[in-house]
Design a protein around this motif. Sequence first.
Motif, PDB file in Angstrom:
ATOM      1  N   MET A  56       0.875  -1.331   0.047  1.00  0.00           N
ATOM      2  CA  MET A  56      -0.456  -0.118   0.429  1.00  0.00           C
ATOM      3  C   MET A  56       0.612   1.076   0.066  1.00  0.00           C
ATOM      4  SD  MET A  56      -3.104  -1.175   2.725  1.00  0.00           S
ATOM      5  CE  MET A  56      -2.008  -1.909   3.941  1.00  0.00           C
ATOM      6  N   PRO A  57       0.401   2.273  -0.908  1.00  0.00           N
ATOM      7  CA  PRO A  57       1.291   4.047  -0.610  1.00  0.00           C
ATOM      8  C   PRO A  57       1.702   3.689   0.611  1.00  0.00           C
ATOM      9  CG  PRO A  57      -0.532   3.627  -2.182  1.00  0.00           C
ATOM     10  CD  PRO A  57      -1.213   2.556  -1.130  1.00  0.00           C
ATOM     11  N   ASN A  58       2.839   4.224   0.894  1.00  0.00           N
ATOM     12  CA  ASN A  58       3.472   5.042   1.888  1.00  0.00           C
ATOM     13  C   ASN A  58       2.749   6.337   2.794  1.00  0.00           C
ATOM     14  OD1 ASN A  58       5.153   4.080   4.061  1.00  0.00           O
ATOM     15  ND2 ASN A  58       6.589   3.196   3.324  1.00  0.00           N
ATOM     16  N   GLY A  59       2.963   6.523   4.026  1.00  0.00           N
ATOM     17  CA  GLY A  59       3.063   7.493   4.539  1.00  0.00           C
ATOM     18  C   GLY A  59       1.144   7.845   5.091  1.00  0.00           C
ATOM     19  N   TRP A  60       0.607   7.146   4.958  1.00  0.00           N
ATOM     20  CA  TRP A  60      -1.131   7.093   5.206  1.00  0.00           C
ATOM     21  C   TRP A  60      -1.625   6.577   6.565  1.00  0.00           C
ATOM     22  CZ3 TRP A  60      -4.632   3.876   6.240  1.00  0.00           C
ATOM     23  CH2 TRP A  60      -6.520   4.234   6.413  1.00  0.00           C
ATOM     24  N   SER A  61      -2.239   7.447   7.922  1.00  0.00           N
ATOM     25  CA  SER A  61      -2.729   6.472   8.929  1.00  0.00           C
ATOM     26  C   SER A  61      -3.988   7.188   8.529  1.00  0.00           C
ATOM     27  CB  SER A  61      -2.068   7.162   9.492  1.00  0.00           C
ATOM     28  OG  SER A  61      -2.339   8.259  10.183  1.00  0.00           O
ATOM     29  N   ALA A  62      -4.917   6.144   9.068  1.00  0.00           N
ATOM     30  CA  ALA A  62      -6.453   6.886   9.321  1.00  0.00           C
ATOM     31  C   ALA A  62      -6.613   7.861  10.295  1.00  0.00           C
ATOM     32  CB  ALA A  62      -6.859   5.170  10.389  1.00  0.00           C
ATOM     33  N   VAL A  63      -6.091   8.147  11.485  1.00  0.00           N
ATOM     34  CA  VAL A  63      -5.883   9.368  12.136  1.00  0.00           C
ATOM     35  C   VAL A  63      -5.674  11.051  11.534  1.00  0.00           C
ATOM     36  CG1 VAL A  63      -4.901  10.350  14.880  1.00  0.00           C
ATOM     37  CG2 VAL A  63      -5.947   8.566  14.231  1.00  0.00           C
ATOM     38  N   GLY A  64      -3.928  10.519  11.024  1.00  0.00           N
ATOM     39  CA  GLY A  64      -3.554  11.692   9.991  1.00  0.00           C
ATOM     40  C   GLY A  64      -4.020  12.285   8.736  1.00  0.00           C
ATOM     41  N   GLY A  65      -4.581  10.774   7.682  1.00  0.00           N
ATOM     42  CA  GLY A  65      -4.271  11.010   6.439  1.00  0.00           C
ATOM     43  C   GLY A  65      -3.343  10.725   5.595  1.00  0.00           C
ATOM     44  N   GLN A  66      -2.850  10.771   4.400  1.00  0.00           N
ATOM     45  CA  GLN A  66      -1.880  11.040   3.737  1.00  0.00           C
ATOM     46  C   GLN A  66      -0.472  11.891   4.014  1.00  0.00           C
ATOM     47  OE1 GLN A  66      -0.883   8.307   1.537  1.00  0.00           O
ATOM     48  NE2 GLN A  66       1.168   9.333   2.120  1.00  0.00           N
ATOM     49  N   THR A  67      -0.056  11.455   3.874  1.00  0.00           N
ATOM     50  CA  THR A  67       1.540  12.828   4.026  1.00  0.00           C
ATOM     51  C   THR A  67       1.646  12.957   2.514  1.00  0.00           C
ATOM     52  OG1 THR A  67       1.452  11.765   6.530  1.00  0.00           O
ATOM     53  CG2 THR A  67       2.997  13.204   4.979  1.00  0.00           C
ATOM     54  N   HIS A  68       2.412  13.924   2.509  1.00  0.00           N
ATOM     55  CA  HIS A  68       2.494  14.094   1.034  1.00  0.00           C
ATOM     56  C   HIS A  68       3.991  15.358   0.898  1.00  0.00           C
ATOM     57  CE1 HIS A  68      -1.141  13.557  -1.456  1.00  0.00           C
ATOM     58  NE2 HIS A  68      -1.988  14.202  -0.107  1.00  0.00           N
TER      59      HIS A  68
END
Length: 513
Positions: A152-164
Amino acid sequence: MADQNFEDSHEKNVDVLTIDAKALQALLSAGEVTSLSLVRQYVVQIKKHDERLHAMIRITPNDLLEEAAKSLDEERAAGKTRGPLHGIPIIIKDNIATHPSLGLPTTCGSLALLSSKPKKNAGIIDQLLDAGLIILGKANLAEFANARGSDMPNGWSAVGGQTHSAYIRDGIDPNDSPEGHSNPSGSSSGSAVSVSAGYAPFAIGTETDGSLVAPSGRAALYTIKPSIGLVSQDGIIPISSNFDAAGPMTKSSYDLAALLDVLIKKPASGSFTNDLTCSWSDISVAFLDPDAWKGSEDDIKPVDDAEAQMKREIRQAYEVIKPKAKKFVENIDLVSPETFRIDREGSEWAIIQADMKPQLNAYFEGLEESEVRSLAEVIAFNEKHADLELPPHHPRQDNFINSENQQLSTEEYDRHLSYLRHMGREKGVDLALKTYGVDVILGPIDSGLTSLATASGYPLCAMPLSYLDYNGRPFGVAAITGKHQEHLLVKVMSAWEATFPARKPPPQLVKLP
């Protein structure tokens, strides 16, 4: 992210995108800024950009931040400073436990842990506070340090969303591969992006395999994964105690050395800052051919011009170092991570899946309060809240399920771990260092060096080099050496920094008002 209301500071404004902790300390010592004004300026920067970048999970509440900053300013005014990082703000990855008194959650990016309360701070949190650092907030991350599900794409969490990435204007390309050039990489995605975006001069991340080095490389930062066991893992949400390590993510080699002192509890007399020689003359170096980069379409979707540029500029960097180094050996043979298998089963992943369930369970059971007390309960929570925790873009928790169900005997476990260490050490790093008579091995960050560091338990660092013409994302070079030889990597990083052009901040953030 919690809303904050800070008054605009009337003190000296600093360039948060470029300034490092060493320069901040000089301004603090000269009385040109206060710690209070610094935290206000950094929070303004977070509020300006994080709605787009999603690098943060939570900022420390206003009253607690101001109280901490004022207290450290008062200590300075009274002639007392706790060290070279006194009064400097820092951001912490949100898999590192903080007591509720600090006003921050410890979620690992999971909604299952959103209301959890640790009984105490992680050991390194207390070390940072004792050294006079100000914890500005918690950074987003790949949920559960990217151990929950596969591919799965990295940098995502349910709490913080997708880091860009702060360097890529359009964010993650939806057609890119999980570790493609548009991804900030992880799992310490938020820690890396927060520093590159000027949210703090440095941050703390963690790595099991690549989670410090890869995101730092894509944010033009310096980092180090220390030798396993050198930095306390107490209170850090675990993946595998055999492989996990916390480390600094910084804009300069000095900041890295000073922050590493705190994490390892180095006495002033033995400070890593003493290793900032800025010279290659006493360093023997071996280089991996840039063609050792082993990206695949499953991990890093190839872009011909990008790969060609990375290989070309890494080779050019080698040529710059070649006449400067004490010894130079190029295109060395080094054991491939592809060999870290027994009967087709990857030994690293076998160990991780065996470690994850009991070690996560121990962490959950030790919490003061928690909605979940076991890996099985996290799996059930995710299934119950699948719309939030298992959305179409991050739908899997197969790694968790496999860990929950794995039945690896003690004999099989010991066989995998012994084999992995032997291949990483005696047949890997130790053999190469001895065979070629060198101190360190350098190679592309996007290579097998992170897995070699995981297998051996030896220290690994990353250094910024350049930026892709294709989309602007930074790339760099990694270096590995023998166990507990962090001082050699600090030398390498300082020599690197003195040799190559200064890192650049994200252009689009510079242009924005």
